[in-house]
Design a protein around this motif. Structure first.
Motif, PDB file in Angstrom:
ATOM      1  N   PHE A  50       0.826  -1.208   0.000  1.00 46.70           N
ATOM      2  CA  PHE A  50       0.000   0.000   0.000  1.00 46.70           C
ATOM      3  C   PHE A  50       0.861   1.259   0.000  1.00 46.70           C
ATOM      4  O   PHE A  50       0.574   2.222  -0.704  1.00 46.70           O
ATOM      5  N   SER A  51       1.907   1.264   0.798  1.00 47.01           N
ATOM      6  CA  SER A  51       2.764   2.437   0.910  1.00 47.01           C
ATOM      7  C   SER A  51       3.365   2.838  -0.438  1.00 47.01           C
ATOM      8  O   SER A  51       3.434   4.019  -0.775  1.00 47.01           O
ATOM      9  N   SER A  52       3.803   1.851  -1.208  1.00 45.18           N
ATOM     10  CA  SER A  52       4.376   2.131  -2.535  1.00 45.18           C
ATOM     11  C   SER A  52       3.326   2.709  -3.479  1.00 45.18           C
ATOM     12  O   SER A  52       3.610   3.639  -4.249  1.00 45.18           O
ATOM     13  N   ALA A  53       2.131   2.157  -3.421  1.00 47.69           N
ATOM     14  CA  ALA A  53       1.051   2.675  -4.272  1.00 47.69           C
ATOM     15  C   ALA A  53       0.697   4.108  -3.867  1.00 47.69           C
ATOM     16  O   ALA A  53       0.504   4.972  -4.721  1.00 47.69           O
ATOM     17  N   LEU A  54       0.634   4.362  -2.566  1.00 43.13           N
ATOM     18  CA  LEU A  54       0.327   5.701  -2.076  1.00 43.13           C
ATOM     19  C   LEU A  54       1.398   6.700  -2.489  1.00 43.13           C
ATOM     20  O   LEU A  54       1.095   7.817  -2.908  1.00 43.13           O
ATOM     21  N   ASP A  55       2.653   6.293  -2.411  1.00 45.28           N
ATOM     22  CA  ASP A  55       3.752   7.161  -2.831  1.00 45.28           C
ATOM     23  C   ASP A  55       3.622   7.502  -4.312  1.00 45.28           C
ATOM     24  O   ASP A  55       3.799   8.648  -4.719  1.00 45.28           O
ATOM     25  N   TRP A  56       3.295   6.486  -5.125  1.00 42.40           N
ATOM     26  CA  TRP A  56       3.119   6.719  -6.564  1.00 42.40           C
ATOM     27  C   TRP A  56       1.998   7.723  -6.812  1.00 42.40           C
ATOM     28  O   TRP A  56       2.137   8.640  -7.623  1.00 42.40           O
ATOM     29  N   TRP A  77      -4.511  -1.554  -1.609  1.00 39.70           N
ATOM     30  CA  TRP A  77      -3.301  -2.287  -1.282  1.00 39.70           C
ATOM     31  C   TRP A  77      -2.729  -2.900  -2.559  1.00 39.70           C
ATOM     32  O   TRP A  77      -3.354  -3.742  -3.204  1.00 39.70           O
ATOM     33  N   GLY A  78      -1.539  -2.415  -2.936  1.00 39.18           N
ATOM     34  CA  GLY A  78      -0.823  -2.986  -4.066  1.00 39.18           C
ATOM     35  C   GLY A  78      -1.281  -2.532  -5.439  1.00 39.18           C
ATOM     36  O   GLY A  78      -0.857  -3.095  -6.439  1.00 39.18           O
ATOM     37  N   TYR A  79      -2.129  -1.524  -5.512  1.00 36.72           N
ATOM     38  CA  TYR A  79      -2.539  -1.052  -6.838  1.00 36.72           C
ATOM     39  C   TYR A  79      -2.937   0.430  -6.804  1.00 36.72           C
ATOM     40  O   TYR A  79      -3.280   0.977  -5.769  1.00 36.72           O
ATOM     41  N   ALA A  80      -2.861   1.020  -7.971  1.00 37.52           N
ATOM     42  CA  ALA A  80      -3.389   2.367  -8.200  1.00 37.52           C
ATOM     43  C   ALA A  80      -3.940   2.388  -9.620  1.00 37.52           C
ATOM     44  O   ALA A  80      -3.421   1.704 -10.507  1.00 37.52           O
ATOM     45  N   GLU A  81      -5.004   3.132  -9.809  1.00 41.06           N
ATOM     46  CA  GLU A  81      -5.606   3.287 -11.132  1.00 41.06           C
ATOM     47  C   GLU A  81      -5.789   4.770 -11.411  1.00 41.06           C
ATOM     48  O   GLU A  81      -5.996   5.566 -10.492  1.00 41.06           O
ATOM     49  N   ALA A  82      -5.712   5.115 -12.680  1.00 43.53           N
ATOM     50  CA  ALA A  82      -5.947   6.497 -13.092  1.00 43.53           C
ATOM     51  C   ALA A  82      -6.943   6.516 -14.241  1.00 43.53           C
ATOM     52  O   ALA A  82      -6.923   5.640 -15.114  1.00 43.53           O
ATOM     53  N   ILE A  83      -7.805   7.508 -14.212  1.00 42.77           N
ATOM     54  CA  ILE A  83      -8.728   7.797 -15.310  1.00 42.77           C
ATOM     55  C   ILE A  83      -8.515   9.259 -15.674  1.00 42.77           C
ATOM     56  O   ILE A  83      -8.488  10.125 -14.803  1.00 42.77           O
ATOM     57  N   LEU A 103       2.382  10.245 -16.369  1.00 48.07           N
ATOM     58  CA  LEU A 103       2.100   9.254 -15.333  1.00 48.07           C
ATOM     59  C   LEU A 103       2.905   7.985 -15.570  1.00 48.07           C
ATOM     60  O   LEU A 103       3.375   7.350 -14.627  1.00 48.07           O
ATOM     61  N   ASP A 104       3.088   7.631 -16.836  1.00 46.65           N
ATOM     62  CA  ASP A 104       3.889   6.457 -17.163  1.00 46.65           C
ATOM     63  C   ASP A 104       5.360   6.634 -16.815  1.00 46.65           C
ATOM     64  O   ASP A 104       6.090   5.657 -16.687  1.00 46.65           O
ATOM     65  N   SER A 105       5.807   7.866 -16.659  1.00 47.10           N
ATOM     66  CA  SER A 105       7.218   8.113 -16.367  1.00 47.10           C
ATOM     67  C   SER A 105       7.557   7.962 -14.883  1.00 47.10           C
ATOM     68  O   SER A 105       8.727   7.951 -14.513  1.00 47.10           O
ATOM     69  N   ILE A 106       6.540   7.832 -14.033  1.00 45.46           N
ATOM     70  CA  ILE A 106       6.781   7.693 -12.599  1.00 45.46           C
ATOM     71  C   ILE A 106       7.294   6.286 -12.319  1.00 45.46           C
ATOM     72  O   ILE A 106       6.680   5.303 -12.725  1.00 45.46           O
ATOM     73  N   GLU A 107       8.387   6.196 -11.612  1.00 45.41           N
ATOM     74  CA  GLU A 107       8.949   4.892 -11.276  1.00 45.41           C
ATOM     75  C   GLU A 107       8.287   4.332 -10.036  1.00 45.41           C
ATOM     76  O   GLU A 107       7.681   5.059  -9.262  1.00 45.41           O
ATOM     77  N   GLY A 108       8.406   3.039  -9.855  1.00 44.19           N
ATOM     78  CA  GLY A 108       7.921   2.412  -8.637  1.00 44.19           C
ATOM     79  C   GLY A 108       6.889   1.331  -8.836  1.00 44.19           C
ATOM     80  O   GLY A 108       6.664   0.525  -7.947  1.00 44.19           O
ATOM     81  N   ALA A 109       6.228   1.313  -9.997  1.00 45.44           N
ATOM     82  CA  ALA A 109       5.227   0.275 -10.257  1.00 45.44           C
ATOM     83  C   ALA A 109       5.931  -1.030 -10.617  1.00 45.44           C
ATOM     84  O   ALA A 109       6.977  -1.031 -11.250  1.00 45.44           O
ATOM     85  N   ASP A 110       5.333  -2.148 -10.207  1.00 50.33           N
ATOM     86  CA  ASP A 110       5.899  -3.457 -10.537  1.00 50.33           C
ATOM     87  C   ASP A 110       5.727  -3.788 -12.017  1.00 50.33           C
ATOM     88  O   ASP A 110       6.525  -4.471 -12.605  1.00 50.33           O
ATOM     89  N   MET A 111       4.603  -3.299 -12.604  1.00 52.77           N
ATOM     90  CA  MET A 111       4.336  -3.604 -14.001  1.00 52.77           C
ATOM     91  C   MET A 111       3.298  -2.615 -14.512  1.00 52.77           C
ATOM     92  O   MET A 111       2.590  -1.996 -13.736  1.00 52.77           O
ATOM     93  N   SER A 112       3.222  -2.455 -15.824  1.00 47.45           N
ATOM     94  CA  SER A 112       2.223  -1.568 -16.424  1.00 47.45           C
ATOM     95  C   SER A 112       0.942  -2.312 -16.649  1.00 47.45           C
ATOM     96  O   SER A 112       0.913  -3.492 -16.809  1.00 47.45           O
TER      97      SER A 112
END
Length: 112
Positions: A50-56, A77-83, A103-112
């Motif tokens: 969750f912390s990583s997703a919140l940081d993103w 927990w473990g995800y973020a979505e954007a519209i 948004l795609d340039s932000i690092e930290g996601a495990d996968m796209s």
């Protein structure tokens, strides 16, 4: 031509809604983004916790503020979505393509 390279972040530069062909061309350079109902773009990212997703989302929010163009976010927990879509015109504009690219340039996601 990549539409994300053509927009200045000011509201005056948003311009008209993109044509279906412009949207299709733009999606080619936006892996993982989906066009929903011909109206908005959506993407989900996964994270280790969750912390990583919140940081993103915090970084994403800063990008939105800088551009003056704000996405809608969903966070868990473990995800973020954007519209993203342009509320003023009720459709997609160059500003949405630019925002998706950033948004795609932000690092930290495990996968796209």
């Amino acid at each position: 031509m990549v539409l994300a390279d053509q927009v200045n972040s000011s509201p005056e530069d948003i311009g008209a809604n993109l044509t279906p062909d412009e949207i299709k061309d733009s999606l080619g350079s936006l892996p993982g983004w989906d066009l929903v109902d011909g109206h908005h773009l959506h993407k989900a990212w996964t994270f280790q916790d969750f912390s990583s997703a919140l940081d993103w989302v915090g970084h994403a929010g800063a990008i939105c503020e800088k551009q003056g163009h704000h996405a809608d976010f969903k966070l868990g927990w473990g995800y973020a979505e954007a519209i993203t879509y342009t509320h003023q015109s009720e459709g997609l504009t160059r500003a949405d393509i630019t925002l998706a690219t950033e948004l795609d340039s932000i690092e930290g996601a495990d996968m796209s």
